[in-house]
Enzyme design. Structure first.
Site, PDB file in Angstrom:
ATOM      1  N   PRO A  80       0.675  -1.198  -0.004  1.00  0.00           N
ATOM      2  CA  PRO A  80       0.200   0.383   0.026  1.00  0.00           C
ATOM      3  C   PRO A  80       0.778   1.113   0.185  1.00  0.00           C
ATOM      4  O   PRO A  80       1.653   1.198   0.389  1.00  0.00           O
ATOM      5  CB  PRO A  80      -0.840   0.119   1.598  1.00  0.00           C
ATOM      6  CG  PRO A  80       0.076  -1.282   2.308  1.00  0.00           C
ATOM      7  CD  PRO A  80       0.539  -1.765   1.300  1.00  0.00           C
ATOM      8  N   THR A  81       0.859   2.075  -1.655  1.00  0.00           N
ATOM      9  CA  THR A  81       1.396   3.496  -1.123  1.00  0.00           C
ATOM     10  C   THR A  81       0.814   4.364  -1.402  1.00  0.00           C
ATOM     11  O   THR A  81      -0.188   4.103  -2.285  1.00  0.00           O
ATOM     12  CB  THR A  81       2.490   3.446  -2.043  1.00  0.00           C
ATOM     13  OG1 THR A  81       1.936   2.755  -3.119  1.00  0.00           O
ATOM     14  CG2 THR A  81       3.642   2.369  -1.827  1.00  0.00           C
ATOM     15  N   SER A 109      -4.338   1.731  -0.363  1.00  0.00           N
ATOM     16  CA  SER A 109      -3.622   1.971   0.345  1.00  0.00           C
ATOM     17  C   SER A 109      -5.425   3.482   1.267  1.00  0.00           C
ATOM     18  O   SER A 109      -6.039   3.725  -0.369  1.00  0.00           O
ATOM     19  CB  SER A 109      -2.465   3.584   0.526  1.00  0.00           C
ATOM     20  OG  SER A 109      -2.915   4.346   0.923  1.00  0.00           O
ATOM     21  N   TYR A 132      -5.945   3.453   8.077  1.00  0.00           N
ATOM     22  CA  TYR A 132      -5.380   3.786   8.484  1.00  0.00           C
ATOM     23  C   TYR A 132      -6.827   3.946  10.094  1.00  0.00           C
ATOM     24  O   TYR A 132      -8.242   4.086   9.457  1.00  0.00           O
ATOM     25  CB  TYR A 132      -4.910   4.696   8.550  1.00  0.00           C
ATOM     26  CG  TYR A 132      -3.902   5.104   8.052  1.00  0.00           C
ATOM     27  CD1 TYR A 132      -2.287   4.657   8.539  1.00  0.00           C
ATOM     28  CD2 TYR A 132      -3.423   5.605   7.025  1.00  0.00           C
ATOM     29  CE1 TYR A 132      -1.647   4.489   8.199  1.00  0.00           C
ATOM     30  CE2 TYR A 132      -2.485   5.109   6.183  1.00  0.00           C
ATOM     31  CZ  TYR A 132      -1.213   4.791   6.709  1.00  0.00           C
ATOM     32  OH  TYR A 132      -0.100   5.284   6.322  1.00  0.00           O
ATOM     33  N   THR A 158      -2.351  -0.936   9.457  1.00  0.00           N
ATOM     34  CA  THR A 158      -1.052  -0.026   9.864  1.00  0.00           C
ATOM     35  C   THR A 158      -0.561   0.020  10.727  1.00  0.00           C
ATOM     36  O   THR A 158      -1.615   0.983  11.290  1.00  0.00           O
ATOM     37  CB  THR A 158      -0.575   0.610   8.286  1.00  0.00           C
ATOM     38  OG1 THR A 158      -0.763   0.316   6.571  1.00  0.00           O
ATOM     39  CG2 THR A 158       0.433   1.313   8.778  1.00  0.00           C
ATOM     40  N   LYS A 230       0.274  -4.822   9.911  1.00  0.00           N
ATOM     41  CA  LYS A 230       1.661  -4.447   9.043  1.00  0.00           C
ATOM     42  C   LYS A 230       2.506  -3.018   9.689  1.00  0.00           C
ATOM     43  O   LYS A 230       2.107  -2.379  10.320  1.00  0.00           O
ATOM     44  CB  LYS A 230       1.220  -4.001   7.698  1.00  0.00           C
ATOM     45  CG  LYS A 230       2.049  -2.768   6.972  1.00  0.00           C
ATOM     46  CD  LYS A 230       1.375  -2.939   5.506  1.00  0.00           C
ATOM     47  CE  LYS A 230       2.803  -1.791   4.593  1.00  0.00           C
ATOM     48  NZ  LYS A 230       3.515  -0.344   5.030  1.00  0.00           N
ATOM     49  N   HIS A 254       7.536   0.860   6.874  1.00  0.00           N
ATOM     50  CA  HIS A 254       6.657   1.687   6.452  1.00  0.00           C
ATOM     51  C   HIS A 254       7.684   2.061   5.541  1.00  0.00           C
ATOM     52  O   HIS A 254       7.867   3.654   5.422  1.00  0.00           O
ATOM     53  CB  HIS A 254       5.749   2.883   7.811  1.00  0.00           C
ATOM     54  CG  HIS A 254       5.729   3.236   7.080  1.00  0.00           C
ATOM     55  ND1 HIS A 254       4.217   3.537   7.773  1.00  0.00           N
ATOM     56  CD2 HIS A 254       5.048   4.247   6.794  1.00  0.00           C
ATOM     57  CE1 HIS A 254       2.819   3.766   6.968  1.00  0.00           C
ATOM     58  NE2 HIS A 254       3.540   4.834   6.247  1.00  0.00           N
ATOM     59  N   GLY A 287      12.802  -2.478   0.704  1.00  0.00           N
ATOM     60  CA  GLY A 287      14.038  -2.812   0.102  1.00  0.00           C
ATOM     61  C   GLY A 287      14.072  -3.712  -1.215  1.00  0.00           C
ATOM     62  O   GLY A 287      15.425  -3.677  -1.501  1.00  0.00           O
ATOM     63  N   ARG A 289      14.497  -4.641  -4.024  1.00  0.00           N
ATOM     64  CA  ARG A 289      14.549  -4.669  -5.715  1.00  0.00           C
ATOM     65  C   ARG A 289      15.317  -5.007  -7.026  1.00  0.00           C
ATOM     66  O   ARG A 289      15.449  -4.631  -8.254  1.00  0.00           O
ATOM     67  CB  ARG A 289      15.306  -3.277  -5.754  1.00  0.00           C
ATOM     68  CG  ARG A 289      15.345  -1.870  -4.439  1.00  0.00           C
ATOM     69  CD  ARG A 289      14.154  -1.317  -5.263  1.00  0.00           C
ATOM     70  NE  ARG A 289      13.756  -0.128  -4.280  1.00  0.00           N
ATOM     71  CZ  ARG A 289      13.144   0.107  -3.337  1.00  0.00           C
ATOM     72  NH1 ARG A 289      12.095  -1.366  -3.111  1.00  0.00           N
ATOM     73  NH2 ARG A 289      12.198   1.168  -2.480  1.00  0.00           N
ATOM     74  N   GLY A 308       6.732  -1.014  -2.790  1.00  0.00           N
ATOM     75  CA  GLY A 308       6.164   0.019  -2.650  1.00  0.00           C
ATOM     76  C   GLY A 308       6.335   0.728  -3.993  1.00  0.00           C
ATOM     77  O   GLY A 308       6.389   0.841  -4.762  1.00  0.00           O
ATOM     78  N   ARG A 309       7.898   1.705  -3.172  1.00  0.00           N
ATOM     79  CA  ARG A 309       8.651   2.521  -4.255  1.00  0.00           C
ATOM     80  C   ARG A 309       8.243   2.530  -5.432  1.00  0.00           C
ATOM     81  O   ARG A 309       8.128   2.534  -6.651  1.00  0.00           O
ATOM     82  CB  ARG A 309       9.434   2.995  -3.610  1.00  0.00           C
ATOM     83  CG  ARG A 309       9.476   3.881  -2.510  1.00  0.00           C
ATOM     84  CD  ARG A 309      10.686   5.108  -2.019  1.00  0.00           C
ATOM     85  NE  ARG A 309      10.503   5.510  -1.127  1.00  0.00           N
ATOM     86  CZ  ARG A 309      10.422   5.198   0.779  1.00  0.00           C
ATOM     87  NH1 ARG A 309      10.480   3.424   0.077  1.00  0.00           N
ATOM     88  NH2 ARG A 309      10.811   5.934   1.340  1.00  0.00           N
TER      89      ARG A 309
END
Length: 365
Positions: A80-81, A109, A132, A158, A230, A254, A287, A289, A308-309
């Site tokens: 979720p982003t 999200s 949330y 979260t 999470k 997060h 992290g 990737r 995420g990213r």
């Protein structure tokens, strides 16, 4: 740059930086304070080495798995982003279509730019909803009921945001709070950031800092959906989560956006897995990737990883096609890692396929 010139997921970050206004790029890419945890999330993976096995028949490789009984083409889900609309005009609907095309599960999200109903009706797929809990419990309850009605299959709570982490780039940029369409008309989401970022101002007004273990019962009382937690980083909290009867744990800091100097998630995964003892699935984000990262997480006991990213960068650079490319690249790399490690299926991955830094140091003594 054409899509076929992109050779790995990391290259999307630079493309996203070129595509986005600085304020938005910094919002997506930044972490808390010194950004130590942000960097460490990725670097910790690089300290884990493989113990590849050879002469195994790997002509047919099966990466598929199940989470809560739902099939996935590979153990790679979408974390979720928030606010995909800042990255691309189609926002989360583009991401959702890409996830569906890749046969994976997207966790949508609370802070999405599209309403949870818009995302649900954009395409047919298994989706989870990230929640949330707000000071106004009635608002959270209403959103949970809407997610259930719209066909979401699980709630991802979260738990690492009693207050928003200090993200200095957003404060410097006076980041404007994006519009939260999921809460339109439920409470006033207008904020005037006096100092700092609009995101921070909104969070401090809306989020419930009193959220605690008893509230898991409250959440269970308002929904029939499975609940995943999470934001767990210790064996103590993992044990409490199991005792609270949740359906899954996501080991997460997060994305390094909350408490700086939290440990990299991959370094605490085993501690959590050991106390959970297979009773519920343990997932990991932070992290990831490379396909090698996915393999390392599974070898240390995760059922799947969440990205995420990279998803947001793919979306910003190339829209829904970019998101698909990110997922496909990770899947292809993961498939190759399985083959080169001597694993034909996910079930073949064992703890003996990796060697952590701790083990290397011990053996050097």
């Amino acid at each position: 740059i054409e899509m076929d010139q992109i050779v790995n997921v990391n290259e999307f970050q630079e493309l996203a930086r070129q595509a986005l206004p600085k304020m938005y790029y910094d919002f997506y890419s930044g972490g808390a304070e010194d950004q130590h945890t942000l960097k460490e999330n990725m670097e910790a993976f690089s300290r884990i080495m493989f113990r590849p096995r050879v002469l195994v028949d790997v002509t047919k490789i099966d990466m598929s798995t199940r989470i809560l009984g739902y099939p996935l083409s590979a153990p790679i889900m979408i974390a979720p982003t928030g606010s995909h609309g800042l990255a691309h005009p189609e926002g989360e609907t583009a991401t959702a279509k890409a996830a569906a095309a890749c046969n994976t599960i997207m966790i949508v999200s609370s802070m999405s730019s599209c309403t949870l109903e818009e995302v649900a009706s954009s395409c047919n797929a298994v989706r989870f909803f990230q929640l949330y809990v707000f000071e106004r419990r009635d608002v959270s309850a209403q959103v949970v009921r809407r997610a259930e009605r719209a066909g979401y299959k699980a709630i991802v709570l979260t738990v690492d945001v009693p207050k928003l982490g200090r993200r200095e780039a957003d404060i410097k940029n006076k980041m404007i709070a994006p519009k939260l369409w999921n809460f339109e008309g439920l409470f006033s989401t207008k904020v005037k950031p006096s100092d700092g970022s609009g995101v921070e101002a909104l969070a401090s007004r809306a989020l419930d800092a009193s959220l605690n273990w008893k509230d898991i019962e409250w959440l269970r009382s308002i929904t029939k959906l499975p609940i995943l937690i999470k934001g767990i980083l210790t064996r103590e909290d993992a044990l409490k989560a199991v005792e609270a009867g949740v359906d899954g744990i996501i080991v997460s800091n997060h994305g390094g956006r909350q408490l700086d100097y939290s440990p990299a998630t991959i370094t605490v995964l085993e501690e959590v897995v050991h106390v959970v003892k297979g009773r519920i699935p343990v997932l990991l984000d932070g992290g990831v990737r490379r396909g090698t990262d996915v393999f390392k997480a599974l070898a240390l006991g995760a059922k799947a990883v969440l990205i995420g990213r990279p998803v947001v960068y793919g979306l910003a650079a190339k829209g829904g096609d970019g998101v698909m490319k990110v997922i496909e690249m990770l899947k292809n790399e993961f498939e190759l890692t399985l083959a080169l490690s001597g694993c034909a299926t996910i079930g073949d991955i064992t703890r003996n396929h990796v060697r952590t830094e701790d083990e290397r140091l011990k053996s050097n003594l």
